[in-house]
Design an enzyme around this catalytic site. Structure first.
Site, short mmCIF file in Angstrom:
data_model
loop_
_atom_site.label_atom_id
_atom_site.label_comp_id
_atom_site.label_asym_id
_atom_site.label_seq_id
_atom_site.Cartn_x
_atom_site.Cartn_y
_atom_site.Cartn_z
N GLY A 1 0.46 -1.21 0.08
CA GLY A 1 0.13 -0.22 0.16
C GLY A 1 1.20 1.60 0.24
O GLY A 1 1.92 1.28 -0.26
N GLU B 1 3.76 6.00 -8.21
CA GLU B 1 3.72 5.76 -9.39
C GLU B 1 4.75 4.92 -9.79
O GLU B 1 4.42 3.83 -11.17
CB GLU B 1 4.18 7.07 -10.02
CG GLU B 1 3.83 8.35 -10.84
CD GLU B 1 2.83 7.88 -11.65
OE1 GLU B 1 2.98 7.32 -12.98
OE2 GLU B 1 1.55 8.04 -11.19
N HIS C 1 4.88 1.29 -8.62
CA HIS C 1 3.31 1.15 -7.78
C HIS C 1 2.31 1.01 -9.14
O HIS C 1 2.20 -0.09 -9.72
CB HIS C 1 2.82 0.80 -6.58
CG HIS C 1 3.13 1.01 -5.40
ND1 HIS C 1 3.53 1.95 -4.71
CD2 HIS C 1 3.52 -0.31 -5.01
CE1 HIS C 1 4.21 1.52 -3.98
NE2 HIS C 1 4.30 0.04 -3.62
N GLN D 1 8.00 -9.70 7.56
CA GLN D 1 9.04 -9.33 6.64
C GLN D 1 10.00 -7.89 7.73
O GLN D 1 10.56 -7.05 7.48
CB GLN D 1 8.97 -8.88 5.53
CG GLN D 1 7.71 -7.48 5.13
CD GLN D 1 7.37 -7.83 3.53
OE1 GLN D 1 7.07 -8.34 3.06
NE2 GLN D 1 8.15 -5.99 3.25
N MET E 1 11.51 6.36 -5.97
CA MET E 1 9.73 6.60 -5.68
C MET E 1 10.31 5.31 -4.52
O MET E 1 10.30 3.63 -4.94
CB MET E 1 9.41 6.49 -6.48
CG MET E 1 9.16 7.88 -6.94
SD MET E 1 7.15 7.83 -7.74
CE MET E 1 7.18 9.24 -9.07
N ARG F 1 8.65 5.05 1.58
CA ARG F 1 8.91 5.28 2.53
C ARG F 1 9.78 7.44 2.06
O ARG F 1 10.33 7.29 3.41
CB ARG F 1 10.36 4.48 3.14
CG ARG F 1 9.83 3.36 3.07
CD ARG F 1 10.85 1.35 3.97
NE ARG F 1 10.23 0.97 5.02
CZ ARG F 1 10.60 -0.08 4.28
NH1 ARG F 1 10.54 -0.61 3.04
NH2 ARG F 1 10.06 -1.50 5.26
#
Ligand code: PAF
Length: 283
Positions: free
Chosen positions: A31, A35, A37, A61, A184, A187
Site C-alpha cells: 500500500g 507511480e 506501483h 518481513q 520512488m 518510505r
C-alpha cells in the site's frame, strides 16, 4: 473494482476467472502507492485480462526494531488510485486472515538472500518469500510484477518460483524516479525537507559511478571509495552498504575492474529512514 478481504473468496474468484480462460496479472504491494506501483499495474493491465493488486503490510518481513508500526497506510487513497487505473480486484486481508495464531511454515530462499539487505535485515527475505508464496497460492496469477528498486527481492522471488515450480511468470519493471532522480518509495514520506535533499545522494552515487565507468575509471575499489566519500559528505546520512555484485548471484565483487554487467546496490540511512537504490553498471 471489488475489494476482497477473505482468502477463500479470493481463491474462488481466481478459479472462476481461470475457468473462463482469462489470465490473471498480480501486483503485490504494502500500500501507500506511488507511480512505481502504478507502472506495475499498467504493465499487468496491458499483458493480462484481469488485474489483482494486494495491499497487505506484512508483519513477518519487518525486524523487531524496524518501522512496522509507523509504516504509512492510507487505504482510501490507494483504493481511488487503483480504481482510476481500472484494476479489477484489490485483495486486502487482515493480519489474522493471513496468519493463524499457530502459523509455523515459512519459505527460506538461501544464497541470493545472504548479502546486501539480507545481511542487514535478518529474516526479512524469509518474510517476503513466505508472504509472496502465500499470495501466489491465494491469487493464482499467470504473471506477477515486481519493481527493480527491490532488486534482491526480485532475484529472490524469481529463485523461489523456479525452485518450487510456481507456474507463474515473474516480471521485473524499471525503477520509477522523481524528477530529480530520487527512486520512488513509500518510505520517502518519512523524510523531512532537509533529509529529502540529502536523500538525493543515492541517485548522485549512481550517476557518479556511471560517469566513472564511462570515462574508463572502472576499478571497483575506486568507484566504491568515490561513492562512500560522496555519501559521507552529505548531511544526515549513514551508509548501511555500498556494494558492487554479480546481478544474478548477488555475490560481492570487491576488486578488479567493472567488466560486463555488474549491479551497484546501495542502502543508506537518511535520518532514521533507510533508503535503497541500485543500477546496472556496464563495463
Ligand atoms: O515490495 C513490497 O512491497 C513487499 O515486499 C511485497 C512484495 C508486497 C511483500 O510483502
Amino acid at each position: 473494482m471489488e475489494i476482497i478481504t477473505k482468502v477463500n473468496q479470493m481463491q474462488m474468484l481466481s478459479k472462476d476467472i481461470k475457468k473462463n480462460s482469462k489470465t490473471i496479472g498480480f501486483v503485490p504491494t504494502m500500500g501507500y502507492l506511488h507511480e512505481g506501483h502504478l507502472s506495475l499495474v499498467r504493465a499487468s493491465k496491458k499483458d493480462t485480462d484481469v488485474t489483482v493488486v494486494s495491499i497487505f503490510v506484512n508483519p513477518i518481513q519487518f525486524g523487531p526494531k524496524e518501522d512496522l508500526s509507523r509504516y504509512p497506510r492510507d487505504f482510501e487513497r490507494d483504493r481511488s488510485m487503483l480504481e482510476k487505473e481500472g484494476v479489477d480486484y484489490i485483495f486486502y486481508p487482515s493480519v489474522e486472515e493471513m496468519y493463524q495464531a499457530d502459523f509455523s511454515t515459512t519459505i527460506n530462499v538461501e544464497g541470493v538472500t545472504k548479502n546486501l539487505c539480507g545481511a542487514s535485515r535478518p529474516g526479512h527475505f524469509r518474510g517476503v518469500a513466505t508472504v509472496v508464496g502465500k499470495l501466489f497460492n491465494i491469487v493464482m496469477p499467470d504473471k506477477a510484477y515486481f519493481g527493480e528498486k527491490d532488486f534482491q527481492q526480485l532475484v529472490t522471488i524469481k529463485r523461489m518460483v523456479r525452485d518450487l515450480n510456481f507456474p507463474i511468470e515473474i516480471i521485473g519493471m524499471p525503477i520509477v524516479r522523481e524528477k530529480d532522480g530520487l527512486a520512488m518509495s513509500s518510505r520517502n514520506s518519512y523524510l523531512s525537507e532537509e533529509e529529502r535533499e540529502s536523500a538525493l545522494c543515492l541517485y548522485k552515487s549512481i550517476i557518479l559511478a556511471r560517469e566513472m565507468v564511462k570515462c574508463g575509471k572502472k576499478n571497483i575499489k575506486d568507484i566504491l571509495n568515490a561513492i562512500e566519500e560522496l555519501i559521507r559528505n552529505t548531511p544526515y546520512t549513514k551508509i548501511d552498504y555500498v556494494k558492487i555484485c554479480n546481478p544474478e548471484t548477488l555475490e560481492y565483487i570487491e576488486d578488479g575492474d567493472i567488466d560486463g554487467k555488474k549491479l551497484l546496490a546501495l542502502a543508506v540511512f537518511v535520518g532514521n529512514t533507510r533508503l535503497i537504490d541500485n543500477a546496472i553498471l556496464e563495463g
